[in-house]
Write a protein that holds these residues in place. Sequence first.
Motif, short mmCIF file in Angstrom:
data_model
loop_
_atom_site.label_atom_id
_atom_site.label_comp_id
_atom_site.label_asym_id
_atom_site.label_seq_id
_atom_site.Cartn_x
_atom_site.Cartn_y
_atom_site.Cartn_z
N ALA A 33 -40.09 -47.16 31.00
CA ALA A 33 -38.53 -46.78 30.54
C ALA A 33 -38.34 -47.79 29.47
O ALA A 33 -37.20 -47.52 28.80
CB ALA A 33 -37.72 -47.07 31.71
N PHE A 36 -36.71 -46.85 25.95
CA PHE A 36 -35.32 -46.34 25.90
C PHE A 36 -34.50 -47.59 25.44
O PHE A 36 -33.56 -47.39 25.01
CB PHE A 36 -34.98 -45.62 26.88
CG PHE A 36 -35.64 -44.38 27.38
CD1 PHE A 36 -35.39 -43.31 26.47
CD2 PHE A 36 -36.52 -44.42 28.48
CE1 PHE A 36 -35.98 -41.92 26.88
CE2 PHE A 36 -37.25 -43.23 28.85
CZ PHE A 36 -36.94 -42.09 28.18
N SER A 179 -46.53 -46.65 27.35
CA SER A 179 -45.53 -45.95 26.59
C SER A 179 -45.18 -46.51 25.32
O SER A 179 -45.12 -45.63 24.48
CB SER A 179 -44.26 -45.99 27.58
OG SER A 179 -43.89 -47.25 27.69
N TYR A 183 -45.09 -44.29 21.73
CA TYR A 183 -43.91 -44.33 21.01
C TYR A 183 -44.11 -44.93 19.62
O TYR A 183 -43.63 -44.29 18.55
CB TYR A 183 -42.70 -45.21 21.81
CG TYR A 183 -41.54 -44.90 21.07
CD1 TYR A 183 -40.67 -43.81 20.69
CD2 TYR A 183 -40.78 -46.49 20.47
CE1 TYR A 183 -39.41 -43.63 20.00
CE2 TYR A 183 -39.68 -46.16 19.64
CZ TYR A 183 -39.10 -44.90 19.49
OH TYR A 183 -37.89 -44.93 18.84
N SER A 188 -42.40 -38.74 20.90
CA SER A 188 -40.95 -39.00 21.44
C SER A 188 -40.77 -40.12 22.62
O SER A 188 -41.71 -40.10 23.39
CB SER A 188 -40.30 -37.62 21.87
OG SER A 188 -40.81 -37.09 23.14
N ARG A 189 -39.58 -40.50 22.89
CA ARG A 189 -39.22 -41.46 23.87
C ARG A 189 -39.58 -40.90 25.08
O ARG A 189 -40.08 -41.57 26.12
CB ARG A 189 -37.98 -42.14 23.60
CG ARG A 189 -37.65 -42.91 22.38
CD ARG A 189 -36.11 -43.30 22.45
NE ARG A 189 -35.52 -43.80 21.36
CZ ARG A 189 -35.66 -45.50 20.91
NH1 ARG A 189 -36.12 -46.13 21.97
NH2 ARG A 189 -35.02 -45.67 20.01
N LEU A 190 -39.25 -39.46 25.36
CA LEU A 190 -39.30 -39.20 26.53
C LEU A 190 -40.83 -38.77 27.15
O LEU A 190 -41.24 -39.05 28.24
CB LEU A 190 -38.76 -37.74 26.78
CG LEU A 190 -38.28 -36.95 28.15
CD1 LEU A 190 -37.78 -38.01 28.88
CD2 LEU A 190 -37.70 -35.66 27.91
N ARG A 191 -41.51 -38.17 25.87
CA ARG A 191 -42.88 -37.86 26.34
C ARG A 191 -43.77 -39.39 26.24
O ARG A 191 -44.46 -39.35 27.37
CB ARG A 191 -43.69 -37.05 25.29
CG ARG A 191 -43.25 -35.84 25.17
CD ARG A 191 -43.95 -35.01 24.28
NE ARG A 191 -45.34 -34.81 24.64
CZ ARG A 191 -46.41 -34.54 23.76
NH1 ARG A 191 -46.13 -34.34 22.79
NH2 ARG A 191 -47.74 -34.67 24.24
N PHE A 193 -42.51 -41.98 27.84
CA PHE A 193 -42.07 -42.51 29.20
C PHE A 193 -42.75 -41.80 30.21
O PHE A 193 -43.59 -42.07 31.15
CB PHE A 193 -40.48 -42.11 29.20
CG PHE A 193 -40.16 -42.31 30.95
CD1 PHE A 193 -40.10 -43.59 31.41
CD2 PHE A 193 -40.02 -41.29 31.45
CE1 PHE A 193 -39.82 -43.81 32.77
CE2 PHE A 193 -39.32 -41.46 32.81
CZ PHE A 193 -39.39 -42.56 33.40
N TRP A 194 -42.80 -40.34 29.90
CA TRP A 194 -43.71 -39.54 31.01
C TRP A 194 -45.12 -39.79 31.17
O TRP A 194 -45.61 -40.15 32.20
CB TRP A 194 -43.79 -38.10 30.54
CG TRP A 194 -44.66 -37.21 31.13
CD1 TRP A 194 -45.86 -36.76 31.01
CD2 TRP A 194 -44.56 -36.70 32.41
NE1 TRP A 194 -46.32 -35.94 31.88
CE2 TRP A 194 -45.47 -36.07 33.11
CE3 TRP A 194 -43.29 -36.88 33.45
CZ2 TRP A 194 -45.60 -35.25 34.18
CZ3 TRP A 194 -43.31 -36.37 34.84
CH2 TRP A 194 -44.56 -35.36 35.21
#
Length: 272
Positions: A33, A36, A179, A183, A188-191, A193-194
């Motif tokens: 995370a 983010f 992550s 990035y 993307s930040r979300l992917r 993180f996933w």
Amino acid sequence: MLDILKFMETCSPITQTLIGTTYLWIMTAAGAATVFLPKKIDRKMLGGLLGFAGGVMLAASFWSLLLPAIEVSRINDVPVWMPVLIGFSTGAVFLWGIDKALIRFENGYPFKSLKNGDAKHSINMLFIGITLHNIPEGLAIGVAFASAAAGIHPASLAGAILLTIGIGIQDLPEGIAVSMPLYGEGMSRLRSFWYGQITGFVEVLAGLVGAATIFISLSLLPYVLGFAAGAMVYIVVEEIIPESKKMSDSKIPTIGFMIGFAVMMLLDVAFS
């Protein structure tokens, strides 16, 4: 710590393992995370935390895994040292084999879409390597809680909890390690993180397998305990110590390692 102990004492070893390995997953997700966050985490602090985790894991390999394995080995009709030695060697060789296999892994999966070929290969290696390395860590948590529940001396609930905390601390930078590069390469930040957090999920599954071992056959336990110890020692020597020194060229990782080892030794002996 005492409140945690009281609560965990009321749970079955399977529930304890689920709680412990879910915590590991959360710590991995917390690291992932960081994509983010507007600012990066201080590398010296991460180096100290990694050193602490390495000390905890090395001490736990002896007091929470190898010593109980030796005690359980006495019930088998083989020399006491044999199950432990076989398990320990197999765990180390398993991790060594994974490292060798990853070096030869040249395909673009699972991140084929990344444009930078060198970065794609490195990130693939990191993602697969961390995911596979998390399997023996989850296994270690499961067998530690199961051994404590079975009353196998010198395994203890406090030792299993501290082992979980130590592994969780080193899972934090692992989430970051997956992550952040993704990035940085344009995902993307979300992917990002996933993919970072999913590497920790295997610990939940592996932990349940480890905890179930004691219900399947007590005679298998020393092999599994030895395997988890061998794999953990390999991870500490091959991954955690070098990585902690990379993050900080000061004595902070060494001090963190010594403190982690001493704390784990103290609690494991005191509560066993």
